[in-house]
Structures are given as C-alpha cells and as structure tokens.
Scaffold this active site. Structure first.
Site, PDB file in Angstrom:
ATOM      1  N   GLU A 252     -11.046   6.651   6.310  1.00 10.89           N
ATOM      2  CA  GLU A 252     -10.334   7.343   7.382  1.00 10.89           C
ATOM      3  C   GLU A 252     -11.236   7.482   8.604  1.00 10.89           C
ATOM      4  OE1 GLU A 252      -7.262   7.994   7.589  1.00 10.89           O
ATOM      5  OE2 GLU A 252      -6.520   7.955   5.534  1.00 10.89           O
TER       6      GLU A 252
ATOM      7  N   TYR B 115       0.840  -1.208   0.000  1.00  8.70           N
ATOM      8  CA  TYR B 115       0.000   0.000   0.000  1.00  8.70           C
ATOM      9  C   TYR B 115       0.871   1.252   0.000  1.00  8.70           C
ATOM     10  CZ  TYR B 115      -3.129   3.569   1.970  1.00  8.70           C
ATOM     11  OH  TYR B 115      -3.834   4.734   2.207  1.00  8.70           O
TER      12      TYR B 115
ATOM     13  N   TRP C 123      -4.703   1.256  10.862  1.00  9.37           N
ATOM     14  CA  TRP C 123      -4.975   1.318   9.432  1.00  9.37           C
ATOM     15  C   TRP C 123      -4.921  -0.072   8.814  1.00  9.37           C
ATOM     16  CZ3 TRP C 123      -7.601   3.856   6.230  1.00  9.37           C
ATOM     17  CH2 TRP C 123      -7.392   3.728   4.849  1.00  9.37           C
TER      18      TRP C 123
END
Length: 209
Positions: free
Chosen positions: A60, A38, A68
C-alpha cells in the site's frame, strides 16, 4: 436503468458493472483480468498473519501516487526482492540492500518507499512485545462498516484510519497516511466497502451482507 460500459459490461445504477459471468463488480475490478481475479479472490478478505499484514502495508505504501494495477503486476517481483516480506529478514537490510533494490527494475524504485519498508519491518518486530502488528491494526476496526449504494458513497478515509495512521507513526512506521491506511483496511477485511449489489458483499465473514 442500466447502460453499457466502455469495457462492454452493463453498468447498474450503483456504478457496478455486470460482467459476462453475471456478477457485479466495481469499475476498477471489471475490465483488467488481473484486477478482476484479485477482487474476486483476495481483496477484502481478512488478513490475520504478521507476514501478510506487513506485506500489505508495504505494498500500500509503494502504491501511493501510483495505480494499484502497477503494484499488483509487480507483486511477485516485490516478494522476491523483499524476501517474501518476512519482517525479520527485511529488518536486517543494510545500505547494500537498498542499493540492490534501487537497481531492481522489477519493483518500484523509490528510495523513500524502500527505506520505509525496512523501517516498518523493524517497527513490526518491536510491536511483538505489545501484542503484534495484526492485533494492533485490527484494534482499529470500527463498530460498523459502510454500505455504499453507489461508487460515490465509498469512503477514502475514516476516523479509524486517521487514528490508525497516527498510532502507527507513533510506533515508528512510515508511509502510513490515513488514506493509505483506509485502503489497507478495505483490502484486509477490516471494513467492507463492496458495493451493496456486488457479488462480493459480505463474503469476508467479518461483516453481515
């Protein structure tokens, strides 16, 4: 001076970790292959389409209070559950959809965050009459970007992220606090917080390296 990290990479004085491929990355992107991919391919690259920006704002918000990595592992499930984060579709969700999403073990089942995504889809549509979500968010791009020489120098919020959060709330958005919006700005290329010795520094084309 360098040292070996717990993951086996070499840690530079900045805190970046030298991988076995000879590239330096921040600690969060250095061990988990998913996060590393990522970071190398997507994080920090400009997002300039409405659907992409709405997805990022939504994810988010779901990440708030979680890692995350948790969100990224569930990303495809989120996309299926939320109709690819197409704002026009999500904006039409009803209580039945909320119940469906609350029963979906593939996503983060938080009612407040789910309803915020629906609220934000409707606010995204409303913004089309005022230039659209993408231009709105990018209008808070600062005049300069951080140049962190070490991990401790990477900001977690800024005057611009605070202003963006306030403006989005006035426009009807939810779960858009200044720290969350700074993470959005980092992820979408609006600021470049790559460490100066990271191989990704300056790759967005928005800021010089």
């Amino acid at each position: 001076m360098s040292a070996e990290s717990a993951g086996g990479g070499i840690v530079s004085s900045s805190g970046a970790i030298l991988g076995d491929d000879g590239l330096r990355r921040p600690p969060w992107a250095s061990i988990d292959p998913m996060l590393r991919d990522y970071y190398d391919r997507e994080w920090g690259m400009p997002v300039r389409d409405e659907q992409g920006m709405f997805e990022r704002i939504s994810l988010e918000a779901f990440q708030s209070g979680l890692s995350w990595a948790t969100i990224l592992r569930k990303r495809e499930a989120f996309r299926v559950a939320f109709d690819g984060f197409e704002p026009d579709l999500v904006a039409r969700y009803t209580d039945r959809d909320v119940a469906r999403l609350m029963a979906d073990a593939g996503i983060v089942r938080n009612r407040a965050k789910i309803t915020a995504a629906i609220t934000n889809a409707r606010a995204t549509i409303d913004l089309r009459a005022h230039g659209g979500l993408v231009d709105f968010v990018w209008s808070f791009q600062p005049e300069d970007t951080p140049y962190p020489r070490c991990v401790d120098e990477i900001p977690t919020r800024s005057p611009e992220s605070e202003a963006l959060a306030r403006a989005l709330r006035r426009a009807g958005f939810a779960f858009v606090g200044p720290t969350t919006m700074y993470a959005l700005m980092e992820a979408t290329g609006i600021v470049d917080t790559h460490l100066v010795d990271s191989h990704r520094r300056g790759t967005s084309g928005v800021w010089p390296d």
